[in-house]
Design a protein around this motif. Structure first.
Motif, PDB file in Angstrom:
ATOM      1  N   LEU A  75       0.826  -1.203   0.000  1.00  0.00           N
ATOM      2  CA  LEU A  75       0.000   0.000   0.000  1.00  0.00           C
ATOM      3  C   LEU A  75       0.862   1.256   0.000  1.00  0.00           C
ATOM      4  CD1 LEU A  75      -3.030  -0.715   2.351  1.00  0.00           C
ATOM      5  CD2 LEU A  75      -2.975  -0.605  -0.135  1.00  0.00           C
ATOM      6  N   PRO A  76       0.348   2.350  -0.583  1.00  0.00           N
ATOM      7  CA  PRO A  76       1.124   3.593  -0.609  1.00  0.00           C
ATOM      8  C   PRO A  76       1.328   4.161   0.794  1.00  0.00           C
ATOM      9  CG  PRO A  76      -1.116   3.986  -1.345  1.00  0.00           C
ATOM     10  CD  PRO A  76      -0.961   2.498  -1.240  1.00  0.00           C
ATOM     11  N   GLU A  77       2.337   5.028   0.893  1.00  0.00           N
ATOM     12  CA  GLU A  77       2.717   5.606   2.185  1.00  0.00           C
ATOM     13  C   GLU A  77       2.856   4.495   3.222  1.00  0.00           C
ATOM     14  OE1 GLU A  77       1.819  10.074   3.619  1.00  0.00           O
ATOM     15  OE2 GLU A  77       0.126   8.728   3.854  1.00  0.00           O
ATOM     16  N   ALA A  78       3.717   3.530   2.878  1.00  0.00           N
ATOM     17  CA  ALA A  78       3.834   2.307   3.674  1.00  0.00           C
ATOM     18  C   ALA A  78       4.219   2.577   5.117  1.00  0.00           C
ATOM     19  CB  ALA A  78       4.852   1.367   3.022  1.00  0.00           C
ATOM     20  N   GLN A  79       4.959   3.657   5.356  1.00  0.00           N
ATOM     21  CA  GLN A  79       5.324   3.958   6.744  1.00  0.00           C
ATOM     22  C   GLN A  79       4.096   4.270   7.596  1.00  0.00           C
ATOM     23  OE1 GLN A  79       5.923   5.605   4.008  1.00  0.00           O
ATOM     24  NE2 GLN A  79       6.536   7.723   4.332  1.00  0.00           N
ATOM     25  N   ARG A  80       3.066   4.881   6.965  1.00  0.00           N
ATOM     26  CA  ARG A  80       1.828   5.151   7.704  1.00  0.00           C
ATOM     27  C   ARG A  80       1.065   3.850   7.956  1.00  0.00           C
ATOM     28  NH1 ARG A  80      -2.835   9.611   6.098  1.00  0.00           N
ATOM     29  NH2 ARG A  80      -4.048   9.403   8.011  1.00  0.00           N
ATOM     30  N   VAL A  81       1.057   2.950   6.996  1.00  0.00           N
ATOM     31  CA  VAL A  81       0.405   1.655   7.171  1.00  0.00           C
ATOM     32  C   VAL A  81       1.042   0.908   8.342  1.00  0.00           C
ATOM     33  CG1 VAL A  81      -0.006  -0.597   6.113  1.00  0.00           C
ATOM     34  CG2 VAL A  81      -0.256   1.483   4.743  1.00  0.00           C
ATOM     35  N   ARG A  82       2.363   0.936   8.409  1.00  0.00           N
ATOM     36  CA  ARG A  82       3.060   0.235   9.497  1.00  0.00           C
ATOM     37  C   ARG A  82       2.797   0.894  10.845  1.00  0.00           C
ATOM     38  NH1 ARG A  82       8.695  -1.709   6.594  1.00  0.00           N
ATOM     39  NH2 ARG A  82       7.724  -2.255   4.600  1.00  0.00           N
ATOM     40  N   ARG A  83       2.729   2.213  10.836  1.00  0.00           N
ATOM     41  CA  ARG A  83       2.404   2.914  12.084  1.00  0.00           C
ATOM     42  C   ARG A  83       0.994   2.554  12.539  1.00  0.00           C
ATOM     43  NH1 ARG A  83       2.675   8.881  10.933  1.00  0.00           N
ATOM     44  NH2 ARG A  83       0.479   8.628  10.368  1.00  0.00           N
ATOM     45  N   ALA A  84       0.061   2.452  11.586  1.00  0.00           N
ATOM     46  CA  ALA A  84      -1.319   2.091  11.918  1.00  0.00           C
ATOM     47  C   ALA A  84      -1.388   0.690  12.511  1.00  0.00           C
ATOM     48  CB  ALA A  84      -2.190   2.191  10.664  1.00  0.00           C
ATOM     49  N   LEU A  85      -0.672  -0.249  11.900  1.00  0.00           N
ATOM     50  CA  LEU A  85      -0.678  -1.621  12.409  1.00  0.00           C
ATOM     51  C   LEU A  85      -0.040  -1.699  13.792  1.00  0.00           C
ATOM     52  CD1 LEU A  85       0.278  -3.555   9.153  1.00  0.00           C
ATOM     53  CD2 LEU A  85      -1.933  -3.579  10.315  1.00  0.00           C
ATOM     54  N   ALA A  86       1.027  -0.934  13.995  1.00  0.00           N
ATOM     55  CA  ALA A  86       1.708  -0.955  15.298  1.00  0.00           C
ATOM     56  C   ALA A  86       0.811  -0.417  16.402  1.00  0.00           C
ATOM     57  CB  ALA A  86       3.001  -0.148  15.217  1.00  0.00           C
ATOM     58  N   GLY A  87      -0.082   0.529  16.065  1.00  0.00           N
ATOM     59  CA  GLY A  87      -0.933   1.146  17.071  1.00  0.00           C
ATOM     60  C   GLY A  87      -2.305   0.519  17.199  1.00  0.00           C
ATOM     61  N   CYS A  88      -2.638  -0.408  16.296  1.00  0.00           N
ATOM     62  CA  CYS A  88      -3.973  -1.019  16.318  1.00  0.00           C
ATOM     63  C   CYS A  88      -4.102  -1.989  17.497  1.00  0.00           C
ATOM     64  CB  CYS A  88      -4.213  -1.754  14.999  1.00  0.00           C
ATOM     65  SG  CYS A  88      -5.901  -2.357  14.795  1.00  0.00           S
ATOM     66  N   GLU A  89      -5.267  -1.986  18.152  1.00  0.00           N
ATOM     67  CA  GLU A  89      -5.445  -2.800  19.355  1.00  0.00           C
ATOM     68  C   GLU A  89      -5.425  -4.298  19.053  1.00  0.00           C
ATOM     69  OE1 GLU A  89      -8.736  -1.652  21.791  1.00  0.00           O
ATOM     70  OE2 GLU A  89      -8.340   0.494  21.521  1.00  0.00           O
ATOM     71  N   LEU A  90      -5.972  -4.695  17.891  1.00  0.00           N
ATOM     72  CA  LEU A  90      -6.006  -6.114  17.549  1.00  0.00           C
ATOM     73  C   LEU A  90      -5.737  -6.278  16.053  1.00  0.00           C
ATOM     74  CD1 LEU A  90      -6.521  -9.109  18.204  1.00  0.00           C
ATOM     75  CD2 LEU A  90      -8.954  -8.691  17.782  1.00  0.00           C
ATOM     76  N   VAL A  91      -4.649  -6.959  15.730  1.00  0.00           N
ATOM     77  CA  VAL A  91      -4.303  -7.239  14.339  1.00  0.00           C
ATOM     78  C   VAL A  91      -4.291  -8.759  14.148  1.00  0.00           C
ATOM     79  CG1 VAL A  91      -2.569  -7.024  12.518  1.00  0.00           C
ATOM     80  CG2 VAL A  91      -2.929  -5.136  14.121  1.00  0.00           C
ATOM     81  N   ILE A  92      -5.167  -9.248  13.270  1.00  0.00           N
ATOM     82  CA  ILE A  92      -5.228 -10.668  12.930  1.00  0.00           C
ATOM     83  C   ILE A  92      -4.746 -10.801  11.495  1.00  0.00           C
ATOM     84  CG2 ILE A  92      -6.695 -12.719  12.798  1.00  0.00           C
ATOM     85  CD1 ILE A  92      -8.741 -11.137  14.522  1.00  0.00           C
ATOM     86  N   VAL A  93      -3.855 -11.739  11.237  1.00  0.00           N
ATOM     87  CA  VAL A  93      -3.344 -11.961   9.885  1.00  0.00           C
ATOM     88  C   VAL A  93      -3.491 -13.429   9.526  1.00  0.00           C
ATOM     89  CG1 VAL A  93      -1.370 -11.776   8.328  1.00  0.00           C
ATOM     90  CG2 VAL A  93      -1.687 -10.050  10.112  1.00  0.00           C
ATOM     91  N   SER A  94      -4.130 -13.691   8.386  1.00  0.00           N
ATOM     92  CA  SER A  94      -4.164 -15.040   7.809  1.00  0.00           C
ATOM     93  C   SER A  94      -3.203 -15.063   6.639  1.00  0.00           C
ATOM     94  CB  SER A  94      -5.574 -15.377   7.306  1.00  0.00           C
ATOM     95  OG  SER A  94      -6.502 -15.401   8.352  1.00  0.00           O
ATOM     96  N   ASP A  95      -2.213 -15.928   6.688  1.00  0.00           N
ATOM     97  CA  ASP A  95      -1.235 -15.981   5.598  1.00  0.00           C
ATOM     98  C   ASP A  95      -0.628 -17.367   5.532  1.00  0.00           C
ATOM     99  OD1 ASP A  95       1.091 -15.316   3.809  1.00  0.00           O
ATOM    100  OD2 ASP A  95       0.386 -13.281   4.179  1.00  0.00           O
ATOM    101  N   CYS A  96      -0.147 -17.700   4.330  1.00  0.00           N
ATOM    102  CA  CYS A  96       0.529 -18.990   4.166  1.00  0.00           C
ATOM    103  C   CYS A  96       2.019 -18.877   4.477  1.00  0.00           C
ATOM    104  CB  CYS A  96       0.328 -19.507   2.747  1.00  0.00           C
ATOM    105  SG  CYS A  96       1.001 -18.436   1.468  1.00  0.00           S
ATOM    106  N   MET A  97       2.505 -17.652   4.712  1.00  0.00           N
ATOM    107  CA  MET A  97       3.905 -17.433   5.062  1.00  0.00           C
ATOM    108  C   MET A  97       3.976 -16.900   6.485  1.00  0.00           C
ATOM    109  SD  MET A  97       5.174 -18.426   2.263  1.00  0.00           S
ATOM    110  CE  MET A  97       6.880 -18.119   2.693  1.00  0.00           C
ATOM    111  N   GLN A  98       4.905 -17.434   7.259  1.00  0.00           N
ATOM    112  CA  GLN A  98       5.000 -17.015   8.655  1.00  0.00           C
ATOM    113  C   GLN A  98       5.652 -15.644   8.789  1.00  0.00           C
ATOM    114  OE1 GLN A  98       7.210 -19.670  11.191  1.00  0.00           O
ATOM    115  NE2 GLN A  98       6.400 -18.773  13.058  1.00  0.00           N
ATOM    116  N   GLN A  99       6.648 -15.366   7.956  1.00  0.00           N
ATOM    117  CA  GLN A  99       7.394 -14.119   8.090  1.00  0.00           C
ATOM    118  C   GLN A  99       7.198 -13.237   6.865  1.00  0.00           C
ATOM    119  OE1 GLN A  99      11.412 -15.578   8.883  1.00  0.00           O
ATOM    120  NE2 GLN A  99      11.141 -15.124  11.048  1.00  0.00           N
ATOM    121  N   THR A 100       6.426 -12.160   7.040  1.00  0.00           N
ATOM    122  CA  THR A 100       6.312 -11.100   6.055  1.00  0.00           C
ATOM    123  C   THR A 100       6.399  -9.778   6.794  1.00  0.00           C
ATOM    124  OG1 THR A 100       3.913 -10.740   6.155  1.00  0.00           O
ATOM    125  CG2 THR A 100       4.678 -12.579   4.788  1.00  0.00           C
ATOM    126  N   ASP A 101       6.462  -8.691   6.064  1.00  0.00           N
ATOM    127  CA  ASP A 101       6.505  -7.383   6.724  1.00  0.00           C
ATOM    128  C   ASP A 101       5.229  -7.121   7.514  1.00  0.00           C
ATOM    129  OD1 ASP A 101       8.598  -7.414   4.795  1.00  0.00           O
ATOM    130  OD2 ASP A 101       8.685  -5.243   4.850  1.00  0.00           O
TER     131      ASP A 101
END
Length: 550
Positions: free
Chosen positions: A50-76
């Motif tokens: 997603l654009p402005e990726a630093q803002r996306v990462r800041r949003a994820l870091a501050g979000c109370e609950l982040v659930i991720v479904s993925d077939c890879m264990q390690q991604t950004d």
């Protein structure tokens, strides 16, 4: 409203959404501002894509609950997950897929999901049941979901909705398992499917006629100026896909480009004082990237191109969406990925280097690094503006964390700023490090080939720290054809020695270009180079190198 009523009535739902949800960029703006407290991310890597990726990462870091479904264990993105759900990948899933010609086909799994990995439908259904919706999500097989999907497509559909596969809503389990490819609509009027659409001249509009929509010209949100005069265009590179979460694991796909490269027209390179093969800084008001420069006459003047794939798993500073504006199309929500004003300038490190290692190394503290998979090894490109006090100590710290019974060989020319070291375990090359004051370092391919040797021979040991084989024909060069692993040097030798004149002749001799065809443009360039050099009397083949005794 009528469509919402149809869906709500079909599902007998007590409530239904009355307005559209947030599109991707808006969603992360809402998370960042605290309006959204929980997010479930499935099968995507927004911290990179997603654009402005630093803002996306800041949003994820501050979000109370982040659930991720993925077939890879390690991604950004998975690094921000409070709950990580292991999802089944493509070859492990059972269901149907629909292609761009409306053809529905059965997809059958050919691998069993590893460990606790499960298909997305299973994960969603089980979470819904835990939230109290036991009966509504009591699915045991994808056939049940398909039948419900088909039934909804025909529910209260009197021909005003184009998608209709209601003829498939009563498929038995055995009929579903043996479903032959079919093009929708598949309904009472066309129970065998529909090959050609709109042949009767009726369209799905209120008056049944096609609509043409005049689109006016709109300038991009970001325009170049004196500070940021170049347009950054992002897109795919030849052998990678999306954010490299899976293709980055492939040594074959990483052989052609093993570090992030920005392409620029020769005149723009001259104008901005940047050189082919050197490291450059690409920046704007949002951030900066450090990448390798490639001068290419096919690049449009005034624009530069960077692949979208690189991320923090594979490079220190190459995530292109760190620079991209969050401006979006007002209808689709599509970001302005293809038009980002930037500037480019030389980045001058104090040293350049590379490491080949059987181990995945931690390169924290190095200003520039990239990582790529090789056959039985990892390839690292390195550079920094600070020189360590002792290269010998630095090399041992990086490469000697494992058993001490290994052989260690090194060479240093302190005055020239050159250092080389290798670690050998039980007669096999375990890792090697090459450092110099500039990028004039040995080619990596022959050294990488040594990792496949069961035992290093005497000649290879003698030539190891020189970085060059005794016989230059042992060095195939950088991979050009990923399908058959054919390198640049191999191609140049064959073109010269066998007088090959076209891609077909190359394919007949070496198979290069005969499978996916993505290397054909590069093969044509090599043929042109060989033709030019033969006219000038020069040879493209690498020179023979004498053995160096240690």
């Amino acid at each position: 409203p009528r469509q919402r009523d149809t869906v709500q009535d079909f599902w007998q739902s007590p409530r239904i959404a009355q307005q559209e949800g947030l599109k991707a960029v808006e969603l992360f703006e809402a998370i960042d501002s605290g309006r959204i407290k929980a997010v479930w991310i499935m099968a995507t890597n927004p911290a990179v894509s997603l654009p402005e990726a630093q803002r996306v990462r800041r949003a994820l870091a501050g979000c109370e609950l982040v659930i991720v479904s993925d077939c890879m264990q390690q991604t950004d993105t998975t690094g921000y997950a409070d709950i990580l759900l292991p999802a089944a990948t493509w070859g492990e899933r059972d269901g149907t897929v629909t292609n761009s010609e409306r053809r529905i086909s059965r997809q059958r799994a050919f691998l069993s999901p590893p460990g606790e990995a499960r298909p997305d439908w299973w994960i969603v259904a089980r979470v819904a049941q835990q939230l109290g919706y036991v009966e509504a999500f009591d699915y045991q097989h994808p056939q049940q979901i398909f039948r419900e999907h088909a039934a909804l497509s025909g529910y209260h559909n009197r021909g005003e909705r184009d998608f209709d596969i209601s003829a498939l809503q009563n498929l038995s389990r055995s009929d579903y398992e043996g479903l032959s490819p079919v093009q929708w609509p598949v309904n009472a009027r066309a129970p065998q499917g529909t090959t050609r659409r709109f042949a009767e001249g009726r369209f799905y509009t209120p008056n049944g006629r096609a609509c043409f929509i005049a689109v006016g010209e709109h300038q991009p949100a970001g325009l170049p100026d004196a500070d940021y005069p170049l347009i950054l265009n992002s897109g795919r590179s030849r052998d990678q896909w999306h954010s490299m979460t899976r293709t980055g694991k492939s040594a074959r796909l990483s052989g052609h480009r093993y570090e992030p490269v920005v392409e620029i027209h020769p005149r723009d390179a001259q104008r901005y004082h940047v050189l082919d093969g050197e490291l450059v800084r690409v920046s704007n008001q949002r951030g900066e990237l450090i990448v390798r420069l490639q001068v290419d006459e096919q690049q449009q003047r005034g624009s530069i191109f960077l692949p979208l794939h690189w991320n923090d798993q594979y490079a220190s500073r190459a995530c292109v969406d760190m620079l991209v504006s969050p401006a979006v199309d007002p209808i689709s929500g599509q970001p302005e990925f293809k038009h980002t004003p930037v500037r480019i300038e030389a980045w001058q490190p104090a040293w350049h280097g590379f490491i080949l290692s059987r181990r995945k190394l931690d390169l924290t503290g190095v200003a520039y690094w990239s990582r790529a998979r090789g056959n039985g090894l990892w390839r690292y490109e390195l550079a920094d503006q600070t020189t360590p006090d002792s290269w010998s100590q630095q090399a041992r710290d990086r490469l000697c964390a494992l058993p001490a019974n290994a052989e260690w060989v090194e060479y240093q020319d302190q005055a020239a700023g050159r250092y080389r070291a290798a670690r050998i375990e039980q007669g096999q090359l375990e890792s090697c490090l090459f450092i110099g004051p500039d990028r004039q370092l040995p080619q990596r391919n022959w050294l990488a080939h040594l990792f496949s040797e069961a035992q290093l021979g005497l000649a290879d040991r003698a030539a190891l720290l020189s970085g060059r084989p005794v016989d230059s024909r042992q060095d195939s060069g950088q991979t050009v054809c990923a399908c058959f692993g054919v390198g640049r040097n191999t191609l140049l030798h064959a073109i010269e020695e066998q007088q090959l004149k076209n891609v077909e002749q190359i394919g007949a001799v070496l198979k290069a270009g005969t499978n996916c065809g993505s290397c054909v443009p590069e093969l044509n360039r090599l043929l042109s180079e060989a033709c030019d050099s033969s006219v000038s009397g020069k040879t493209n083949a690498p020179p023979l190198v004498a053995a160096v005794k240690s």
